[in-house]
Design a protein around this motif. Structure first.
Motif, short mmCIF file in Angstrom:
data_model
loop_
_atom_site.label_atom_id
_atom_site.label_comp_id
_atom_site.label_asym_id
_atom_site.label_seq_id
_atom_site.Cartn_x
_atom_site.Cartn_y
_atom_site.Cartn_z
N LYS A 1 -64.08 -98.84 -38.34
CA LYS A 1 -64.49 -97.77 -38.49
C LYS A 1 -65.18 -97.07 -37.44
O LYS A 1 -65.59 -95.73 -37.49
N ARG A 2 -66.03 -97.77 -36.60
CA ARG A 2 -66.65 -97.18 -35.61
C ARG A 2 -66.69 -98.06 -34.36
O ARG A 2 -66.42 -99.39 -34.11
N TYR A 3 -66.64 -97.22 -33.17
CA TYR A 3 -66.51 -97.99 -31.54
C TYR A 3 -67.87 -97.15 -31.22
O TYR A 3 -68.08 -96.00 -31.39
N ARG A 4 -68.65 -97.96 -30.21
CA ARG A 4 -69.38 -97.48 -29.31
C ARG A 4 -69.35 -98.01 -27.84
O ARG A 4 -68.79 -99.00 -27.87
N GLU B 1 -61.93 -85.77 -19.59
CA GLU B 1 -60.79 -86.23 -20.60
C GLU B 1 -61.63 -87.10 -21.66
O GLU B 1 -60.99 -87.00 -23.01
N LEU B 2 -62.25 -88.06 -21.28
CA LEU B 2 -62.77 -88.86 -21.98
C LEU B 2 -63.94 -88.29 -23.18
O LEU B 2 -63.73 -88.56 -24.29
N ILE B 3 -64.66 -87.41 -22.60
CA ILE B 3 -65.63 -86.75 -23.38
C ILE B 3 -64.83 -85.95 -24.56
O ILE B 3 -65.08 -86.06 -25.74
N ASP B 4 -63.63 -85.40 -24.22
CA ASP B 4 -62.93 -84.48 -24.93
C ASP B 4 -62.21 -85.21 -26.11
O ASP B 4 -62.22 -84.87 -27.19
N TYR B 5 -61.70 -86.39 -25.65
CA TYR B 5 -61.07 -87.13 -26.68
C TYR B 5 -62.02 -87.65 -27.72
O TYR B 5 -61.74 -87.72 -28.73
N MET C 1 -67.74 -93.10 -31.74
CA MET C 1 -69.07 -92.35 -32.27
C MET C 1 -69.55 -91.26 -31.23
O MET C 1 -69.27 -91.77 -29.98
N PRO C 2 -70.43 -90.21 -31.57
CA PRO C 2 -71.22 -89.46 -30.96
C PRO C 2 -72.26 -89.76 -30.14
O PRO C 2 -73.37 -89.74 -30.69
N HIS C 3 -72.10 -91.12 -29.37
CA HIS C 3 -73.22 -91.80 -28.94
C HIS C 3 -72.79 -92.24 -27.42
O HIS C 3 -71.85 -92.89 -27.12
N PHE C 4 -73.73 -91.68 -26.54
CA PHE C 4 -73.40 -92.25 -24.96
C PHE C 4 -74.58 -93.05 -24.40
O PHE C 4 -75.71 -92.41 -24.62
N HIS C 5 -74.35 -94.01 -23.52
CA HIS C 5 -75.41 -94.36 -22.74
C HIS C 5 -75.01 -94.18 -21.46
O HIS C 5 -73.92 -95.06 -20.91
N PHE D 1 -76.13 -88.56 -29.75
CA PHE D 1 -77.11 -89.42 -29.14
C PHE D 1 -76.93 -89.69 -27.67
O PHE D 1 -75.68 -90.25 -27.70
N ILE D 2 -77.83 -89.40 -26.67
CA ILE D 2 -77.36 -89.69 -25.44
C ILE D 2 -78.83 -90.47 -24.85
O ILE D 2 -79.88 -89.87 -24.82
N GLY D 3 -78.56 -91.84 -24.45
CA GLY D 3 -79.40 -92.57 -23.85
C GLY D 3 -79.17 -92.65 -22.15
O GLY D 3 -78.09 -92.59 -22.06
#
Length: 446
Positions: free
Chosen positions: A236-239, A251-255, A263-267, A305-307
Motif C-alpha cells: 500500500k505504501r513505499y517510502r 523523472e523520479l519526482i514526476d513518477y 508516498m509524498p515523503h522525501f529525505h 514532507f521533506i526532511g
C-alpha cells in the motif's frame, strides 16, 4: 555445513546502532537465527548469543558501540558475542581484543554471519575469555551483498536495495566501512516485496547507503526499480529512506507524484547550504540544484514532507558560511532538519582542511538549526489540522496511546481509550486534530 540442532532453544539478544539499513540487516539476522530454532531473549533475560550491529558515522557512534559491547558482555555472562557492522569493518582487531567478544565480522563477512557463528560455536567451550576472532577484507574486496527485507518488531518492512558508496566525501568513512556501491537485481527485489505482502506487510521503506546509485552492478536504474515495485499490488505504501539530490532525478519526482504507492515523503541530504563548503566536502551538487529539487517536489506534491540532513561545524565552515547555510535552509519549504555536528574521522581528507570549528561553536550552530527545524515541523503539522488523512497505525503497549503516520509522514496519536490491537498494521481514515501534549504528533479521531 550448519548444524542447526546445536542452536535449538538458545536465546539471542540483539543491539543495533545507526541507520535504518543496520536495523533491516539485524532483523534479517534475527529471522535467520529464528529459522535455526533460536528465540529472542525477553528484556532482562540472559542470552546465549549476542549480536551487536555497529555504526561508525561519528566518533560518538564509535563510543556508543564500545559502550554497547561492554554492556552486552556484562549482562549476558558466557554468551557468544558477535560484533558486526561499520565499526567492526574499520576496527576489527581493536574490537576483537575486548573482553568477552568472540567473533568480529566485517562488511563482506556479515552476509555469512550464520555460517561463521555455526563454525565457531563449538570452539567457544575451549576458550576461557572468548574466541577473539576477527574476519574482514580490504575495502576494494568488499563485494558481497547481503539481502535484507525485514520488519523485526515494527510495522514497516525495510527493503535493502543497495549497499556501499563510490562518492568518498571528505568527511565520511562509510565507503571504507561499507565498500563500493553494489546492488541486487530488480527481479530479486520485487520477489522480496511480494514476500513481505504475503507476510502481511503494507508499507515498505527502501534502504541503502546511496540508493539513488542503484544499478551500478546490474545496468538498471533506480527509477526503473521504483516503477517495478509500484506494480506489486499488495504493497500500500513505499517510502524512499534517503536519496542524494543529484540522483533524485526530475523523472523520479514526476513518477512519484502520480504513482500508485510511493508516498509524498522525501529525505534529502544537503549537509551544507554554502556552496564553498559543499566544494570542500566534495559533494556532487550545489545549492541551486538542491533548491530546484525542493521547488519541483512542492510543485508536483504541495503537501509532501521533506526532511533534510545538515552537518554543522565541518572543517572549513567559516562563520559566514554557516550564516549562508542558515539563510538557505530558512528559505526552503521543508518540514524537518536532521542536524548533526561534524566529527573528526581518522583517514578522511577533511583532516587536511585548516579551519577548525570549536565544540562550543558547533553546539551553538546546532541549537540554532534545531530551533529552525522545530519551527518548520510545527508549521507543517499545523497546516494539516482539521483535515482528513489515511494513517497506518502501529502496535502499542497495552494501555498506551497508538501512533502512526499519514501518507506525508505526519506522526499522529490515537488516545489509549480508543487504542485497539485490531487496529495494528491497519490503514484507517482519521481526522487530524491539535498537537498532543509534547507537540510530537497530532491527535486523531477515528
Amino acid at each position: 555445513m550448519i548444524n542447526s540442532s546445536a542452536f535449538q532453544g538458545k536465546k539471542a539478544a540483539y543491539f543495533t546502532l545507526g541507520c535504518k539499513l543496520n536495523f533491516s540487516e539485524t532483523s534479517t539476522i534475527g529471522r535467520l537465527l529464528g529459522e535455526m530454532g533460536v528465540v529472542t531473549a525477553a528484556k532482562g533475560e540472559p542470552a546465549d548469543i549476542c549480536i551487536i550491529n555497529t555504526c561508525s558515522v561519528t566518533d560518538m557512534a564509535d563510543h556508543k558501540c564500545r559502550q554497547a559491547i561492554h554492556r552486552m558482555v556484562r549482562e549476558n555472562k558466557g554468551a557468544f558475542v558477535v560484533v558486526t557492522g561499520c565499526y567492526a569493518q574499520l576496527e576489527p582487531e581493536t574490537i576483537s581484543r575486548m573482553e568477552g567478544v568472540d567473533l568480529v565480522l566485517g562488511a563482506n563477512e556479515k552476509a555469512r554471519l550464520i555460517q561463521y557463528l555455526s563454525e565457531a560455536w563449538t570452539d567457544k567451550t575451549d576458550e576461557e575469555n572468548g574466541l577473539h576472532r576477527h574476519f574482514s577484507v580490504a575495502t576494494k574486496d568488499i563485494k558481497d551483498f547481503a539481502p535484507s527485507c525485514s520488519r523485526g518488531n515494527r510495522t514497516r518492512y525495510f527493503l535493502k536495495v543497495q549497499d556501499g558508496c563510490n562518492y568518498f566525501c571528505t568527511y565520511c568513512t562509510i565507503p571504507y566501512a561499507r565498500g563500493f556501491s553494489r546492488n541486487p537485481t530488480i527481479d530479486s527485489l520485487v520477489r522480496q516485496a511480494e514476500q513481505a505482502v504475503a507476510e502481511g506487510g503494507k508499507e515498505i521503506v527502501l534502504t541503502g547507503v546511496n540508493i539513488g546509485d542503484f544499478g551500478v552492478s546490474t545496468g538498471e536504474t533506480f527509477v526503473e526499480l521504483v516503477k517495478e515495485l509500484d506494480k506489486v499490488g499488495g504493497v500500500k505504501r513505499y517510502r524512499i529512506s534517503s536519496i542524494e539530490p543529484n540522483l533524485l532525478t526530475d523523472e523520479l519526482i514526476d513518477y512519484c507524484a502520480s504513482s500508485r504507492a510511493f508516498m509524498p515523503h522525501f529525505h534529502i541530504p544537503l549537509q551544507s547550504g554554502s556552496d564553498a563548503v559543499l566544494k570542500l566536502m566534495h559533494r556532487r551538487y550545489d545549492t541551486a540544484l538542491f533548491a530546484h529539487k525542493i521547488r519541483l517536489i512542492k510543485e508536483k506534491m504541495p503537501d509532501a514532507f521533506i526532511g533534510v540532513d545538515v552537518m554543522v561545524g565541518t572543517r572549513g565552515e567559516l562563520p559566514e558560511y554557516f550564516e549562508e547555510t542558515y539563510r538557505f535552509l530558512e528559505s526552503l519549504d521543508v518540514a524537518h532538519l536532521h542536524v548533526f555536528p561534524y566529527s573528526e574521522r581518522p583517514g578522511t581528507a577533511a583532516l587536511k582542511i585548516p579551519y577548525i570549528v570549536s565544540d562550543r561553536e558547533k553546539k551553538l550552530r546546532s541549537k540554532r538549526l534545531l530551533s529552525l527545524s522545530e519551527e518548520k515541523t510545527e508549521a507543517f503539522y499545523a497546516r494539516h489540522i482539521g483535515t482528513t488523512a489515511e494513517v497506518l497505525l502501529e502496535k502499542a503497549a497495552r494501555g498506551k496511546a497508538m501512533h502512526g503516520f499519514t501518507r506525508n509522514y505526519i506522526r499522529v496519536e490515537l488516545p489509549s481509550s480508543q487504542a485497539d490491537e485490531a487496529l495494528d498494521n491497519q490503514i484507517v481514515t482519521v481526522r487530524l486534530g491539535d498537537f498532543n501534549s509534547d507537540r510530537s504528533a497530532l491527535k486523531i479521531t477515528l
